[in-house]
Design an enzyme around this catalytic site. Structure first.
Site, short mmCIF file in Angstrom:
data_model
loop_
_atom_site.label_atom_id
_atom_site.label_comp_id
_atom_site.label_asym_id
_atom_site.label_seq_id
_atom_site.Cartn_x
_atom_site.Cartn_y
_atom_site.Cartn_z
N GLY A 9 0.84 -1.18 0.00
CA GLY A 9 0.00 0.00 0.00
C GLY A 9 0.88 1.24 0.00
CG HIS A 44 -0.49 0.91 7.34
ND1 HIS A 44 0.50 0.40 8.15
CD2 HIS A 44 0.13 1.80 6.52
CE1 HIS A 44 1.66 0.96 7.85
NE2 HIS A 44 1.46 1.82 6.85
CD GLU A 45 -1.28 2.15 2.92
OE1 GLU A 45 -0.87 3.33 2.82
OE2 GLU A 45 -0.50 1.20 3.15
CD GLN A 73 3.44 5.59 2.83
OE1 GLN A 73 2.48 5.05 2.31
NE2 GLN A 73 4.42 4.90 3.40
CB CYS A 124 5.20 2.02 7.78
SG CYS A 124 4.71 3.50 6.89
CG LEU A 125 6.67 1.24 1.80
CD1 LEU A 125 5.89 1.70 0.58
CD2 LEU A 125 7.75 0.26 1.42
CG HIS A 144 0.23 6.42 5.76
ND1 HIS A 144 1.37 6.95 6.32
CD2 HIS A 144 0.52 5.12 5.49
CE1 HIS A 144 2.31 6.00 6.39
NE2 HIS A 144 1.82 4.88 5.89
NI NI Z 1 2.75 3.01 5.84
#
Ligand code: NI
Length: 186
Positions: free
Chosen positions: A49, A134-135, A54, A92-93, A138
């Site tokens: 995702g 999660h997304e 991000q 998480c990236l 963000h």
């Molecule tokens: Ni993330």
């Protein structure tokens, strides 16, 4: 095809509440290109995702590719049901190198629109539900480490405030493809 750099903590854009995409922005090349760039970037880093902040854009958009479901949602509204459960793990990236088990609802449904303003909806359990939560987090400026409790929360805070934390980024991006099979980075 455009792959954009993924922002990592402590970049303030990750802590910013994103703005809804306005009606006059729908159906424009800018939004279509942004969505395509998000898919390209997500695929490149093998994330399940990616949320617009991000890549430094504070608009309510996320892409996902998890458990056979692939798509994107603009201006998502999420509804969660069921118990909160710890598993599976999560990363998480934008928070490189950390993998924990924040409690998340078992089931999630997300509704929103696509780039043309048409309604879309996605739902799922387990990993998919976790990804959707999660997304959408963000887009509210919230990271998965904020959802941790107890010892995991303390440990994550300790590791994120360590001086070497910032230097892990490049290394982690290279390693990520090996780890997303068992947990995920979004
Ligand atoms: Ni993330």
């Amino acid at each position: 095809m455009t792959i954009l750099p993924v922002r990592t903590v402590p970049d303030p854009v990750l802590r910013t509440q994103s703005d809804p995409v306005r009606p006059d922005q729908l159906g424009t090349d800018r939004i279509r290109r942004l969505v395509q760039d998000m898919f390209d970037t997500m695929d490149d880093v093998k994330g399940v995702g990616l949320a617009a902040p991000q890549i430094g854009v504070d608009l309510k958009i996320f892409t996902f590719d998890v458990e056979g479901q692939r798509g994107y949602v603009i201006n998502p509204e999420i509804t969660n049901t069921g118990e909160k459960i710890d598993e599976p793990g999560e990363g998480c990236l934008s928070v490189p190198g950390l993998f924990y088990e924040p409690p998340r609802y078992e089931h999630s449904s997300v509704t929103g629109i696509d780039a043309e303003g048409q309604p879309v909806s996605y739902s799922g359990e387990g990993l998919t539900a976790r990804c959707l939560q999660h997304e959408t987090d963000h887009l509210e400026g919230k990271l998965f480490v904020d959802r941790l409790v107890g010892e995991q929360r303390r440990e994550a805070r300790r590791r994120m405030s360590a001086p070497e934390f910032g230097t892990q980024t490049t290394q982690t991006h290279q390693q990520r493809s090996k780890t997303v099979g068992t947990s995920f980075g979004g």
